[in-house]
Scaffold this motif. Structure first.
Motif, PDB file in Angstrom:
ATOM      1  N   GLU A   1       0.819  -1.211   0.000  1.00 43.07           N
ATOM      2  CA  GLU A   1       0.000   0.000   0.000  1.00 43.07           C
ATOM      3  C   GLU A   1       0.850   1.258   0.000  1.00 43.07           C
ATOM      4  N   GLU A   2       2.082   1.156   0.471  1.00 37.34           N
ATOM      5  CA  GLU A   2       2.983   2.297   0.567  1.00 37.34           C
ATOM      6  C   GLU A   2       3.370   2.805  -0.820  1.00 37.34           C
ATOM      7  N   LEU A   3       3.137   4.077  -1.073  1.00 39.03           N
ATOM      8  CA  LEU A   3       3.519   4.730  -2.324  1.00 39.03           C
ATOM      9  C   LEU A   3       4.607   5.743  -1.968  1.00 39.03           C
ATOM     10  N   VAL A   4       5.837   5.469  -2.399  1.00 35.99           N
ATOM     11  CA  VAL A   4       7.002   6.268  -2.032  1.00 35.99           C
ATOM     12  C   VAL A   4       7.324   7.235  -3.159  1.00 35.99           C
ATOM     13  N   GLU A   5       7.294   8.515  -2.871  1.00 34.86           N
ATOM     14  CA  GLU A   5       7.633   9.518  -3.880  1.00 34.86           C
ATOM     15  C   GLU A   5       9.132   9.474  -4.145  1.00 34.86           C
ATOM     16  N   THR A   6       9.500   9.569  -5.424  1.00 29.71           N
ATOM     17  CA  THR A   6      10.911   9.557  -5.814  1.00 29.71           C
ATOM     18  C   THR A   6      11.291  10.916  -6.400  1.00 29.71           C
ATOM     19  N   GLU A   7      12.577  11.110  -6.572  1.00 31.92           N
ATOM     20  CA  GLU A   7      13.021  12.291  -7.289  1.00 31.92           C
ATOM     21  C   GLU A   7      12.479  12.190  -8.715  1.00 31.92           C
TER      22      GLU A   7
END
Length: 144
Positions: free
Chosen positions: A94-100
């Motif tokens: 479920e975790e959506l990790v924002e990237t550069e």
């Protein structure tokens, strides 16, 4: 180093829209007393699935820019009810990790993405003050 997958996020214009869509999908599953599980069904099963399952993520390309990643928790065979063809469901955390933000040319399906080529997670987590397109262009020029 884990092996990742990269995929175009078709029909989504902003990262917030992907977050909202996934939250709504999970809420519907919970309301229906189903086990909440995000999945993306694709035609091809990764031949290097074992390497991906060693900590890999699915990197989402939104409007030509890599914007986020989601850890991959597994793969599952599903049968397309209309065509009767076996497909691969990529199971996602479920975790959506924002990237550069990083520009990415269009492609079909998914591709492998080596860890050394993947953009770093965004420091501090929150949204940048810069539009994603500008941030990606400045990063490509080596300014950021």
């Amino acid at each position: 180093m884990p092996l990742n997958l990269i995929k175009l996020c078709v029909g989504i214009d902003e990262l917030a829209e992907l977050r909202d869509w996934q939250a709504q999908r999970l809420a519907r599953m919970r309301a229906a007393s189903e086990t909440p599980q995000l999945r993306h069904v694709t035609r091809s099963w990764p031949r290097r699935a074992d390497e991906v399952l060693e900590g890999g993520s699915l990197y989402w390309v939104i409007k030509g820019i890599i914007r986020a990643r989601q850890p991959i928790t597994g793969f599952e065979e599903v049968l397309d009810p209309q065509e009767g063809i076996r497909r691969c469901a990529i199971l996602l955390a479920e975790e959506l990790v924002e990237t550069e933000a990083r520009p990415c040319r269009a492609f079909q399906g998914w591709r492998y993405l080596e860890a050394k080529d993947a953009p770093a997670d965004r420091k501090g987590g929150g949204d940048s003050d810069l539009p994603a397109e500008m941030e990606a262009e400045l990063r490509a020029l080596g300014i950021l």
